[in-house]
Design a protein around this motif. Sequence first.
Motif, short mmCIF file in Angstrom:
data_model
loop_
_atom_site.label_atom_id
_atom_site.label_comp_id
_atom_site.label_asym_id
_atom_site.label_seq_id
_atom_site.Cartn_x
_atom_site.Cartn_y
_atom_site.Cartn_z
N LEU A 34 0.86 -1.17 0.00
CA LEU A 34 0.00 0.00 0.00
C LEU A 34 0.90 1.22 0.00
CD1 LEU A 34 -2.29 -0.98 3.02
CD2 LEU A 34 -2.62 -1.63 0.62
N LEU A 35 0.53 2.25 -0.73
CA LEU A 35 1.17 3.55 -0.59
C LEU A 35 0.23 4.40 0.24
CD1 LEU A 35 3.50 5.46 -1.24
CD2 LEU A 35 2.17 6.26 -3.21
N VAL A 36 0.69 4.77 1.43
CA VAL A 36 -0.16 5.45 2.41
C VAL A 36 0.27 6.91 2.55
CG1 VAL A 36 -0.92 5.48 4.81
CG2 VAL A 36 -0.54 3.29 3.65
N GLN A 37 -0.70 7.81 2.49
CA GLN A 37 -0.45 9.21 2.83
C GLN A 37 -0.59 9.32 4.34
OE1 GLN A 37 -2.88 12.10 0.83
NE2 GLN A 37 -1.66 13.82 1.58
N VAL A 38 0.51 9.61 5.01
CA VAL A 38 0.58 9.56 6.47
C VAL A 38 -0.09 10.78 7.10
CG1 VAL A 38 2.14 9.49 8.46
CG2 VAL A 38 2.66 8.15 6.40
N ASN A 39 -0.97 10.53 8.07
CA ASN A 39 -1.66 11.61 8.77
C ASN A 39 -1.18 11.80 10.20
OD1 ASN A 39 -3.35 12.27 6.60
ND2 ASN A 39 -4.84 10.71 7.16
N ALA A 40 -0.78 10.72 10.85
CA ALA A 40 -0.34 10.80 12.25
C ALA A 40 0.66 9.69 12.53
CB ALA A 40 -1.53 10.71 13.21
N ILE A 41 1.58 9.95 13.45
CA ILE A 41 2.60 8.98 13.82
C ILE A 41 2.77 8.99 15.34
CG2 ILE A 41 3.87 9.30 11.66
CD1 ILE A 41 5.92 10.96 13.35
N SER A 42 3.43 7.97 15.87
CA SER A 42 3.88 8.03 17.26
C SER A 42 5.35 7.65 17.30
CB SER A 42 3.04 7.14 18.17
OG SER A 42 3.37 5.78 17.99
N ILE A 61 15.03 7.40 7.12
CA ILE A 61 13.74 7.85 7.63
C ILE A 61 13.29 6.88 8.71
CG2 ILE A 61 11.34 8.36 7.06
CD1 ILE A 61 12.31 8.84 4.15
N LEU A 62 13.05 7.40 9.90
CA LEU A 62 12.62 6.58 11.03
C LEU A 62 11.09 6.61 11.13
CD1 LEU A 62 15.20 7.84 13.69
CD2 LEU A 62 15.49 6.02 12.00
N GLY A 63 10.57 5.90 12.13
CA GLY A 63 9.14 5.93 12.41
C GLY A 63 8.45 4.62 12.16
N TRP A 64 7.89 4.03 13.22
CA TRP A 64 7.24 2.72 13.10
C TRP A 64 5.90 2.70 13.82
CZ3 TRP A 64 12.54 3.31 13.38
CH2 TRP A 64 13.22 2.94 12.21
N ASP A 65 5.07 3.65 13.48
CA ASP A 65 3.66 3.71 13.89
C ASP A 65 3.01 4.76 13.01
OD1 ASP A 65 2.64 2.00 15.86
OD2 ASP A 65 3.47 3.18 17.51
N ALA A 66 1.90 4.42 12.39
CA ALA A 66 1.27 5.41 11.52
C ALA A 66 -0.21 5.14 11.33
CB ALA A 66 1.95 5.46 10.16
N VAL A 67 -0.93 6.22 11.05
CA VAL A 67 -2.29 6.18 10.54
C VAL A 67 -2.31 7.04 9.29
CG1 VAL A 67 -4.66 6.98 10.92
CG2 VAL A 67 -3.43 5.80 12.74
N GLY A 68 -2.95 6.53 8.23
CA GLY A 68 -3.00 7.30 7.00
C GLY A 68 -4.02 6.73 6.03
N VAL A 69 -4.12 7.39 4.89
CA VAL A 69 -5.09 7.01 3.86
C VAL A 69 -4.37 6.35 2.70
CG1 VAL A 69 -6.82 7.88 2.24
CG2 VAL A 69 -6.63 8.89 4.52
N VAL A 70 -4.89 5.22 2.24
CA VAL A 70 -4.30 4.50 1.12
C VAL A 70 -4.45 5.34 -0.15
CG1 VAL A 70 -4.40 2.42 -0.30
CG2 VAL A 70 -4.79 2.26 2.18
N ALA A 71 -3.30 5.67 -0.75
CA ALA A 71 -3.31 6.46 -1.98
C ALA A 71 -3.21 5.58 -3.22
CB ALA A 71 -2.14 7.46 -1.96
N GLU A 72 -2.44 4.50 -3.13
CA GLU A 72 -2.27 3.57 -4.24
C GLU A 72 -2.15 2.16 -3.67
OE1 GLU A 72 1.23 4.53 -6.41
OE2 GLU A 72 0.70 6.64 -6.71
N VAL A 73 -2.43 1.16 -4.49
CA VAL A 73 -2.23 -0.23 -4.09
C VAL A 73 -1.44 -0.97 -5.16
CG1 VAL A 73 -4.32 -0.31 -2.71
CG2 VAL A 73 -4.42 -1.01 -5.10
#
Length: 335
Positions: A34-42, A61-73
């Motif tokens: 999934l290609l996700v447009q990231v909205n929030a992270i922790s 690029i770090l970061g291993w928690d996210a919420v976002g919207v699927v832009a492409e599959v």
Amino acid sequence: MKAIAITRAAQGGSNIEFLQEIETEKPQAQGHDLLVQVNAISVNPVDTKVRAGFSADAQRILGWDAVGVVAEVGEKVTLFKPGDTVWYAGALTRPGSNSEFQRVDERIAALKPTTLDNASAAALPLTAITAWEMLFDRLGVQEGGNEGDVLLIVGAAGGVGSIMTQLARKLTKMTVIGTASRPESQQWVSDRGAHHVIDHSKPFTDELARIGIKHVTHVASLNSTEQHYQQLIDVLIPQGKLALIDDPETLDARPLKAKSISLHWEFMFTRSMFETDDMIAQHHLLSRVAQLIDSGVIQTTLGENLGAITAENLRKAHERLETGRAVGKIVLEGF
């Protein structure tokens, strides 16, 4: 696309200042991605560990928690479609979620809980996976079972402890004991549902005796395992189970022998790192946790929202997490 990366290794001190905004190429979804447009992270301890240990020439690029919207599959995706809002922890072997867009395998993502906003949901994926796998997969606890057993959660006010306390209290018949040393963290653990809260800065045997418990059957050691190791062995019953997630410099298993204590290590990236046959278990796990949240059984473990996803705010999050005094999860929201 905009992203925040660690750009230099530490040189005799912290390299937090080298968390910097960069521009990089937007990835494309292929296969199960999934290609996700990231909205929030922790922010999690893994972020600070990877940052502190960074030594490569190339930025990461770090970061291993996210919420976002699927832009492409990708062409093999069957679980999601563009426009779906998803949550996930991602894979340690891929660029992280501190970016406007991120690729993630569909088998380790799930639909976000509908009753939580983005920030509240972003607090949960990595810790929920870790806590669930540690409790049910590693320690072998059974949903609806283990009546008469006693679970001791060391470091229960942190991200993993906050969700494990809820899972154990709501989904099992165990007595749940959490450790915390400050009044505010003790209250947090109690509010998450622990039957008892003890102070890990005091001898465990004394603290357990104070609440009328002599031994425990299961231990989830979430931090300072090396410091508490002998005490954990002392309070475990013969044939008890000890699980950990932190990284002691050394861990001598020989003291476990007399009591036949079993040792379990949980690392939530194992399935994605090795693309195990049961990799999709994390999709099912996150889907189940979303259902538990939407039905009111489990609550978010959001502790603090530091605002937009910027290099400055991310540096603040890393600094706060490294104090070891954070209660619940630290999140950022929006680019």
